[in-house]
Write a protein that holds these residues in place. Structure first.
Motif, PDB file in Angstrom:
ATOM      1  N   ASN A  43     -12.538  12.674   1.842  1.00 55.55           N
ATOM      2  CA  ASN A  43     -13.537  12.530   0.769  1.00 55.55           C
ATOM      3  C   ASN A  43     -13.088  11.536  -0.302  1.00 55.55           C
ATOM      4  O   ASN A  43     -13.277  11.761  -1.507  1.00 55.55           O
ATOM      5  N   THR A  44     -12.550  10.411   0.160  1.00 50.44           N
ATOM      6  CA  THR A  44     -12.150   9.344  -0.771  1.00 50.44           C
ATOM      7  C   THR A  44     -12.899   8.041  -0.516  1.00 50.44           C
ATOM      8  O   THR A  44     -12.833   7.127  -1.338  1.00 50.44           O
ATOM      9  N   LYS A  45     -13.607   7.946   0.618  1.00 47.04           N
ATOM     10  CA  LYS A  45     -14.281   6.701   0.989  1.00 47.04           C
ATOM     11  C   LYS A  45     -15.663   6.987   1.569  1.00 47.04           C
ATOM     12  O   LYS A  45     -15.854   7.963   2.304  1.00 47.04           O
ATOM     13  N   THR A  46     -16.606   6.113   1.255  1.00 49.65           N
ATOM     14  CA  THR A  46     -17.880   6.071   1.957  1.00 49.65           C
ATOM     15  C   THR A  46     -18.074   4.638   2.442  1.00 49.65           C
ATOM     16  O   THR A  46     -17.973   3.689   1.647  1.00 49.65           O
ATOM     17  N   ARG A  47     -18.328   4.481   3.744  1.00 52.97           N
ATOM     18  CA  ARG A  47     -18.302   3.154   4.353  1.00 52.97           C
ATOM     19  C   ARG A  47     -19.470   2.945   5.319  1.00 52.97           C
ATOM     20  O   ARG A  47     -19.927   3.893   5.968  1.00 52.97           O
ATOM     21  N   PHE A  48     -19.894   1.688   5.393  1.00 49.86           N
ATOM     22  CA  PHE A  48     -20.906   1.264   6.365  1.00 49.86           C
ATOM     23  C   PHE A  48     -20.293   0.211   7.280  1.00 49.86           C
ATOM     24  O   PHE A  48     -19.592  -0.694   6.820  1.00 49.86           O
ATOM     25  N   ARG A  49     -20.574   0.339   8.563  1.00 53.03           N
ATOM     26  CA  ARG A  49     -20.092  -0.649   9.538  1.00 53.03           C
ATOM     27  C   ARG A  49     -21.185  -0.931  10.580  1.00 53.03           C
ATOM     28  O   ARG A  49     -22.004  -0.064  10.891  1.00 53.03           O
ATOM     29  N   ARG A  50     -21.114  -2.124  11.114  1.00 48.66           N
ATOM     30  CA  ARG A  50     -21.916  -2.507  12.280  1.00 48.66           C
ATOM     31  C   ARG A  50     -20.965  -2.647  13.464  1.00 48.66           C
ATOM     32  O   ARG A  50     -20.102  -3.522  13.482  1.00 48.66           O
ATOM     33  N   TYR A  51     -21.126  -1.771  14.457  1.00 50.59           N
ATOM     34  CA  TYR A  51     -20.320  -1.843  15.672  1.00 50.59           C
ATOM     35  C   TYR A  51     -20.941  -2.910  16.588  1.00 50.59           C
ATOM     36  O   TYR A  51     -22.125  -2.842  16.923  1.00 50.59           O
ATOM     37  N   SER A  52     -20.104  -3.844  17.036  1.00 56.23           N
ATOM     38  CA  SER A  52     -20.620  -4.973  17.808  1.00 56.23           C
ATOM     39  C   SER A  52     -20.741  -4.688  19.305  1.00 56.23           C
ATOM     40  O   SER A  52     -21.373  -5.450  20.031  1.00 56.23           O
ATOM     41  N   GLY A  53     -20.093  -3.629  19.781  1.00 53.58           N
ATOM     42  CA  GLY A  53     -20.129  -3.305  21.201  1.00 53.58           C
ATOM     43  C   GLY A  53     -18.913  -3.786  21.964  1.00 53.58           C
ATOM     44  O   GLY A  53     -18.735  -3.448  23.141  1.00 53.58           O
ATOM     45  N   ASN A  54     -18.056  -4.578  21.307  1.00 51.54           N
ATOM     46  CA  ASN A  54     -16.845  -5.072  21.963  1.00 51.54           C
ATOM     47  C   ASN A  54     -15.586  -4.609  21.242  1.00 51.54           C
ATOM     48  O   ASN A  54     -14.508  -5.200  21.386  1.00 51.54           O
ATOM     49  N   GLY A  55     -15.725  -3.564  20.457  1.00 50.59           N
ATOM     50  CA  GLY A  55     -14.585  -3.026  19.726  1.00 50.59           C
ATOM     51  C   GLY A  55     -14.503  -3.486  18.288  1.00 50.59           C
ATOM     52  O   GLY A  55     -13.750  -2.912  17.501  1.00 50.59           O
ATOM     53  N   GLU A  56     -15.279  -4.516  17.930  1.00 50.11           N
ATOM     54  CA  GLU A  56     -15.259  -5.017  16.565  1.00 50.11           C
ATOM     55  C   GLU A  56     -16.214  -4.205  15.693  1.00 50.11           C
ATOM     56  O   GLU A  56     -17.353  -3.945  16.079  1.00 50.11           O
ATOM     57  N   LYS A  57     -15.750  -3.825  14.515  1.00 57.12           N
ATOM     58  CA  LYS A  57     -16.577  -3.081  13.562  1.00 57.12           C
ATOM     59  C   LYS A  57     -16.123  -3.446  12.148  1.00 57.12           C
ATOM     60  O   LYS A  57     -15.518  -2.634  11.455  1.00 57.12           O
ATOM     61  N   PRO A  58     -16.391  -4.675  11.744  1.00 59.38           N
ATOM     62  CA  PRO A  58     -15.874  -5.171  10.462  1.00 59.38           C
ATOM     63  C   PRO A  58     -16.373  -4.352   9.277  1.00 59.38           C
ATOM     64  O   PRO A  58     -17.485  -3.819   9.284  1.00 59.38           O
ATOM     65  N   LEU A  59     -15.529  -4.280   8.262  1.00 59.81           N
ATOM     66  CA  LEU A  59     -15.860  -3.581   7.026  1.00 59.81           C
ATOM     67  C   LEU A  59     -15.936  -4.611   5.902  1.00 59.81           C
ATOM     68  O   LEU A  59     -14.919  -5.182   5.508  1.00 59.81           O
ATOM     69  N   LEU A  60     -17.135  -4.848   5.396  1.00 60.34           N
ATOM     70  CA  LEU A  60     -17.314  -5.776   4.290  1.00 60.34           C
ATOM     71  C   LEU A  60     -16.892  -5.104   2.983  1.00 60.34           C
ATOM     72  O   LEU A  60     -17.077  -3.893   2.822  1.00 60.34           O
ATOM     73  N   PRO A  61     -16.339  -5.853   2.044  1.00 65.29           N
ATOM     74  CA  PRO A  61     -15.875  -5.244   0.788  1.00 65.29           C
ATOM     75  C   PRO A  61     -16.960  -4.454   0.067  1.00 65.29           C
ATOM     76  O   PRO A  61     -16.683  -3.384  -0.487  1.00 65.29           O
ATOM     77  N   GLU A  62     -18.177  -4.959   0.077  1.00 67.42           N
ATOM     78  CA  GLU A  62     -19.266  -4.268  -0.620  1.00 67.42           C
ATOM     79  C   GLU A  62     -19.717  -2.997   0.093  1.00 67.42           C
ATOM     80  O   GLU A  62     -20.502  -2.214  -0.450  1.00 67.42           O
ATOM     81  N   HIS A  63     -19.220  -2.790   1.288  1.00 68.50           N
ATOM     82  CA  HIS A  63     -19.562  -1.583   2.053  1.00 68.50           C
ATOM     83  C   HIS A  63     -18.439  -0.554   2.039  1.00 68.50           C
ATOM     84  O   HIS A  63     -18.510   0.447   2.760  1.00 68.50           O
ATOM     85  N   ASP A  64     -17.424  -0.785   1.249  1.00 68.35           N
ATOM     86  CA  ASP A  64     -16.271   0.115   1.143  1.00 68.35           C
ATOM     87  C   ASP A  64     -16.284   0.731  -0.257  1.00 68.35           C
ATOM     88  O   ASP A  64     -15.813   0.124  -1.222  1.00 68.35           O
ATOM     89  N   LEU A  65     -16.840   1.927  -0.377  1.00 63.93           N
ATOM     90  CA  LEU A  65     -17.091   2.547  -1.681  1.00 63.93           C
ATOM     91  C   LEU A  65     -16.154   3.730  -1.903  1.00 63.93           C
ATOM     92  O   LEU A  65     -15.936   4.539  -1.000  1.00 63.93           O
ATOM     93  N   SER A  66     -15.627   3.833  -3.112  1.00 61.89           N
ATOM     94  CA  SER A  66     -14.738   4.944  -3.434  1.00 61.89           C
ATOM     95  C   SER A  66     -15.106   5.646  -4.739  1.00 61.89           C
ATOM     96  O   SER A  66     -14.446   6.621  -5.111  1.00 61.89           O
ATOM     97  N   ASP A  67     -16.142   5.173  -5.422  1.00 66.82           N
ATOM     98  CA  ASP A  67     -16.596   5.846  -6.640  1.00 66.82           C
ATOM     99  C   ASP A  67     -17.016   7.276  -6.285  1.00 66.82           C
ATOM    100  O   ASP A  67     -17.713   7.491  -5.289  1.00 66.82           O
ATOM    101  N   PRO A  68     -16.609   8.266  -7.068  1.00 64.16           N
ATOM    102  CA  PRO A  68     -16.950   9.659  -6.755  1.00 64.16           C
ATOM    103  C   PRO A  68     -18.445   9.914  -6.565  1.00 64.16           C
ATOM    104  O   PRO A  68     -18.828  10.840  -5.838  1.00 64.16           O
ATOM    105  N   LYS A  69     -19.299   9.103  -7.175  1.00 66.50           N
ATOM    106  CA  LYS A  69     -20.742   9.338  -7.039  1.00 66.50           C
ATOM    107  C   LYS A  69     -21.226   9.093  -5.611  1.00 66.50           C
ATOM    108  O   LYS A  69     -22.323   9.532  -5.244  1.00 66.50           O
ATOM    109  N   TYR A  70     -20.424   8.390  -4.792  1.00 64.96           N
ATOM    110  CA  TYR A  70     -20.794   8.134  -3.405  1.00 64.96           C
ATOM    111  C   TYR A  70     -20.123   9.114  -2.437  1.00 64.96           C
ATOM    112  O   TYR A  70     -20.291   8.975  -1.227  1.00 64.96           O
ATOM    113  N   LEU A  71     -19.391  10.069  -2.947  1.00 63.95           N
ATOM    114  CA  LEU A  71     -18.656  10.999  -2.097  1.00 63.95           C
ATOM    115  C   LEU A  71     -19.416  12.318  -1.959  1.00 63.95           C
ATOM    116  O   LEU A  71     -20.562  12.434  -2.365  1.00 63.95           O
TER     117      LEU A  71
END
Length: 262
Positions: A169-197
């Motif tokens: 309960n320290t991170k909320t994240r969004f990813r797009r899985y590409s189907g070949n093992g890649e699932k990049p995490l963009l900085p704006e999709h890596d949230l740690s503010d308590p309001k997103y937990l």
């Protein structure tokens, strides 16, 4: 039966049928909603699938590691998980669509893990949507047994993923899985503010959107992720995803989206 009686019976039958059709039409109209997805995109949402779990959980496919369980309780789908679990809606969905559901992460704060709360942990209210398997494009469940709920075994799928309250309960994240093992995490999709937990024992109303390249994730009416995919996934399955968690799923609905021209 006299001709008059026959005519009256047919008239009554027709009346009942018309009333039933009118009621169905009213219900369908009631379920149609107008939603503003972006500044320049307004859509009509029409209900195409729903599950309130009053009849059990037969519409769902469970992939789970040992020591966990998924079951029907108090009119809801309930998950107790230890090492990893995905619960898939069996019906393949074709976009543009919107998915809505209610979820509660359960945590008995009065008991220790040793007493009764081994699965209770405020973490990992996660989901997959528009998921497909390139090895089996027509059958996501062909490799179901080999995936077995282990998180890394989903890296080969193409899908959108949101992990709310991961990493204890320290991170909320969004990813797009590409189907070949890649699932990049963009900085704006890596949230740690308590309001997103996660706040345990509180209802979370989740909404997922896949409208062509408009990919969105809402919680309790608040837009958390608003991603533009240049190569969007337009069909696939929804999956409730978690690990070491105790939660419920209820009021699952899928809507077909069509653009409203001004």
């Amino acid at each position: 039966m006299t001709p008059y009686s026959t005519l009256r019976t047919k008239f009554c039958t027709l009346t009942v049928s018309l009333v039933a059709l009118f009621a169905i039409g009213c219900q369908e109209q009631k379920e149609a909603r107008i939603i503003q997805l972006t500044d320049d995109l307004k859509v009509k949402a029409e209900l195409i699938h729903s599950d309130d779990f009053s009849e059990g959980i037969s519409n769902w496919k469970v992939e789970q590691m040992p020591k966990g369980s998924v079951y029907h309780k108090d009119g809801k789908l309930e998950v107790n998980d230890w090492r990893g679990c995905t619960v898939w809606f069996k019906e393949k969905l074709e976009g543009p669509i919107m998915i809505e559901y209610d979820a509660v992460v359960l945590q008995d704060t009065t008991k220790s893990e040793e007493e009764d709360g081994i699965y209770d942990r405020a973490s990992d209210l996660n989901c997959f949507w528009m998921a497909t398997d390139s090895e089996n494009p027509d059958n996501l469940f062909a490799n179901s047994e080999s995936r077995s709920g282990k998180f890394t075994n989903y890296n080969s799928l193409s899908l959108y993923y949101t992990g709310m309250g991961g990493h204890f309960n320290t991170k909320t994240r969004f990813r797009r899985y590409s189907g070949n093992g890649e699932k990049p995490l963009l900085p704006e999709h890596d949230l740690s503010d308590p309001k997103y937990l996660i706040t345990p024992n509180q209802l979370k109303q989740i909404r997922l959107v896949a409208y062509d390249g408009v990919i969105q994730y809402y919680r309790n009416g608040e837009l958390i992720y608003d991603y533009r995919d240049p190569n969007p996934y337009t069909e696939g399955h929804f999956g409730l995803r978690t690990v070491h968690n105790h939660m419920t799923l209820d009021n699952f609905k899928v809507y077909r989206l069509t653009k409203v021209d001004e």
